[in-house]
Write a protein that holds these residues in place. Structure first.
Motif, PDB file in Angstrom:
ATOM      1  N   UNK A   1       8.088  16.541  -7.024  1.00  0.00           N
ATOM      2  CA  UNK A   1       7.103  17.516  -6.563  1.00  0.00           C
ATOM      3  C   UNK A   1       5.725  17.204  -7.136  1.00  0.00           C
ATOM      4  N   UNK A   2       5.690  16.773  -8.395  1.00  0.00           N
ATOM      5  CA  UNK A   2       4.417  16.419  -9.002  1.00  0.00           C
ATOM      6  C   UNK A   2       3.825  15.177  -8.347  1.00  0.00           C
ATOM      7  N   UNK A   3       4.673  14.206  -8.049  1.00  0.00           N
ATOM      8  CA  UNK A   3       4.208  13.002  -7.356  1.00  0.00           C
ATOM      9  C   UNK A   3       3.613  13.373  -6.006  1.00  0.00           C
ATOM     10  N   UNK A   4       4.330  14.201  -5.258  1.00  0.00           N
ATOM     11  CA  UNK A   4       3.864  14.602  -3.921  1.00  0.00           C
ATOM     12  C   UNK A   4       2.537  15.351  -3.999  1.00  0.00           C
ATOM     13  N   UNK A   5       2.416  16.246  -4.971  1.00  0.00           N
ATOM     14  CA  UNK A   5       1.185  17.016  -5.124  1.00  0.00           C
ATOM     15  C   UNK A   5       0.014  16.108  -5.513  1.00  0.00           C
ATOM     16  N   UNK A   6       0.293  15.123  -6.363  1.00  0.00           N
ATOM     17  CA  UNK A   6      -0.773  14.212  -6.795  1.00  0.00           C
ATOM     18  C   UNK A   6      -1.209  13.309  -5.662  1.00  0.00           C
ATOM     19  N   UNK A   7      -0.288  12.879  -4.827  1.00  0.00           N
ATOM     20  CA  UNK A   7      -0.627  12.066  -3.655  1.00  0.00           C
ATOM     21  C   UNK A   7      -1.559  12.843  -2.731  1.00  0.00           C
ATOM     22  N   UNK A   8      -1.243  14.108  -2.499  1.00  0.00           N
ATOM     23  CA  UNK A   8      -2.084  14.937  -1.629  1.00  0.00           C
ATOM     24  C   UNK A   8      -3.463  15.162  -2.241  1.00  0.00           C
ATOM     25  N   UNK A   9      -3.509  15.366  -3.544  1.00  0.00           N
ATOM     26  CA  UNK A   9      -4.768  15.663  -4.222  1.00  0.00           C
ATOM     27  C   UNK A   9      -5.687  14.454  -4.304  1.00  0.00           C
ATOM     28  N   UNK A  10      -5.116  13.273  -4.564  1.00  0.00           N
ATOM     29  CA  UNK A  10      -5.928  12.086  -4.813  1.00  0.00           C
ATOM     30  C   UNK A  10      -6.025  11.132  -3.629  1.00  0.00           C
ATOM     31  N   UNK A  11      -5.145  11.293  -2.645  1.00  0.00           N
ATOM     32  CA  UNK A  11      -5.037  10.359  -1.524  1.00  0.00           C
ATOM     33  C   UNK A  11      -4.669   8.957  -2.009  1.00  0.00           C
ATOM     34  N   UNK A  12      -3.943   8.907  -3.137  1.00  0.00           N
ATOM     35  CA  UNK A  12      -3.428   7.647  -3.684  1.00  0.00           C
ATOM     36  C   UNK A  12      -1.909   7.707  -3.688  1.00  0.00           C
ATOM     37  N   UNK A  13      -1.257   6.566  -3.582  1.00  0.00           N
ATOM     38  CA  UNK A  13       0.200   6.523  -3.620  1.00  0.00           C
ATOM     39  C   UNK A  13       0.743   6.448  -5.041  1.00  0.00           C
ATOM     40  N   UNK A  14      -0.020   5.825  -5.945  1.00  0.00           N
ATOM     41  CA  UNK A  14       0.354   5.767  -7.358  1.00  0.00           C
ATOM     42  C   UNK A  14      -0.866   5.352  -8.156  1.00  0.00           C
TER      43      UNK A  14
ATOM     44  N   UNK B   1       0.803  -1.228   0.000  1.00  0.00           N
ATOM     45  CA  UNK B   1       0.000   0.000   0.000  1.00  0.00           C
ATOM     46  C   UNK B   1       0.833   1.274   0.000  1.00  0.00           C
ATOM     47  N   UNK B   2       2.053   1.234   0.517  1.00  0.00           N
ATOM     48  CA  UNK B   2       2.830   2.461   0.695  1.00  0.00           C
ATOM     49  C   UNK B   2       3.947   2.647  -0.332  1.00  0.00           C
ATOM     50  N   UNK B   3       3.943   1.866  -1.399  1.00  0.00           N
ATOM     51  CA  UNK B   3       4.984   1.986  -2.415  1.00  0.00           C
ATOM     52  C   UNK B   3       4.779   3.259  -3.239  1.00  0.00           C
ATOM     53  N   UNK B   4       5.830   4.063  -3.380  1.00  0.00           N
ATOM     54  CA  UNK B   4       5.744   5.309  -4.147  1.00  0.00           C
ATOM     55  C   UNK B   4       6.889   5.425  -5.147  1.00  0.00           C
TER      56      UNK B   4
END
Length: 280
Positions: free
Chosen positions: A94-107, A76-79
């Motif tokens: 930075x884009x990965x981090x922003x997308x994680x915050x926006x979607x609440x998904x890790x990938x 579940x926590x693989x990024x």
């Protein structure tokens, strides 16, 4: 005639105090039909008036398929890392981090093990909201590990694809996932463990060119866009107009690349029946 006259005893709500209906209370389909979101959810996110299948993600598919929405999520926590130090409008991390915050998904994929009508199954489901469901190293690795879980426990594997293709920010690392996942699926085949591939809207690019089309059964939802390159690119390349419904799941079925199309409202029952047939 007082009914037709405004009086001072009417409702006096100031403009500032008036409240609009909450956002997301109603959903409007492309055909213009409106449905309450509660009714939509109870109908497996399909509009009953026109059978429009709303685009949903892993959360909703897990709710629909797993018995009582009970499952154990895998990895579940693989990024994602940044193997190429990619920078476009903003650095890739930075884009990965922003997308994680926006979607609440890790990938762009989640995998889990649970039961469908009491039958064990591993499901990996892609999320289009995470950078267009693009296939990067994490997507390939999580799918590979989900397949390993199926192999180890000798239980069927279901892949739900929804993707714009390979993730450009990982370039060759992304393309390597095509071979990686395909090789893993060949092990499932050798072990005679069923693999069912469900293609949803849209399934394109390297995902279509690899694991999405390698199922023992390839099935799709109605009206899903399925293809490698997009219709516009193909039209400009060949210089001809494309047939009506080109790259729709119905078109792909007609030309022999799908086994059948399944309404999402019947998805769990049809999968349950298919699993029992394969088991016997």
């Amino acid at each position: 005639m007082a009914w037709f006259k405004r009086t001072d005893k009417g409702i006096k709500t100031s403009t500032e105090e008036k409240k609009d209906a909450p956002d997301g209370l109603w959903f409007k389909t492309p055909q213009g039909n409106i449905i309450h979101t509660r009714e939509l959810k109870n109908n497996s996110y399909v509009c009953p008036d026109d059978d429009y299948h709303v685009k949903i993600g892993s959360k909703e598919y897990f709710e629909i398929l797993f018995d009582n929405n009970q499952f154990k999520e895998l990895d579940a926590n693989m990024t994602s890392g940044d193997p190429l130090n990619f920078t476009d409008s903003k650095p890739y991390p930075a884009r990965i981090e922003a997308t994680i915050k926006k979607t609440d998904l890790k990938d762009a994929v989640r995998s889990a093990v649970g039961k469908i009508d009491g039958q064990d199954i591993v499901i990996a489901c892609m999320d289009f909201n995470f950078i267009g469901g693009s296939m990067g190293s994490v997507v390939g690795e999580k799918i590979a590990r989900a397949i390993d879980h199926s192999l180890k426990n000798k239980i069927p594997f279901l892949m739900i694809s929804k993707s714009g293709g390979a993730r450009m920010m990982e370039a060759g690392f992304s393309l390597m996932q095509m071979a990686k996942t395909s090789a893993k699926l060949s092990l499932l085949d050798d072990a005679k463990i069923p693999y069912i591939s469900l293609l949803t809207d849209p399934t394109t690019g390297g995902v279509t060119a690899s694991y999405a089309m390698l199922g023992d059964f390839n099935i799709a939802e109605p009206g899903a866009l399925i293809g490698f390159a997009g219709p516009r690119v193909i039209r400009e390349t060949i210089g001809k107009d494309l047939p009506k419904g080109f790259q729709s799941s119905e078109f792909v079925l007609e030309h022999g690349f799908l086994d059948f199309i399944i309404d999402r409202r019947q998805l769990k029952s049809r999968l349950s029946t298919l699993l029992r047939l394969l088991k016997n």
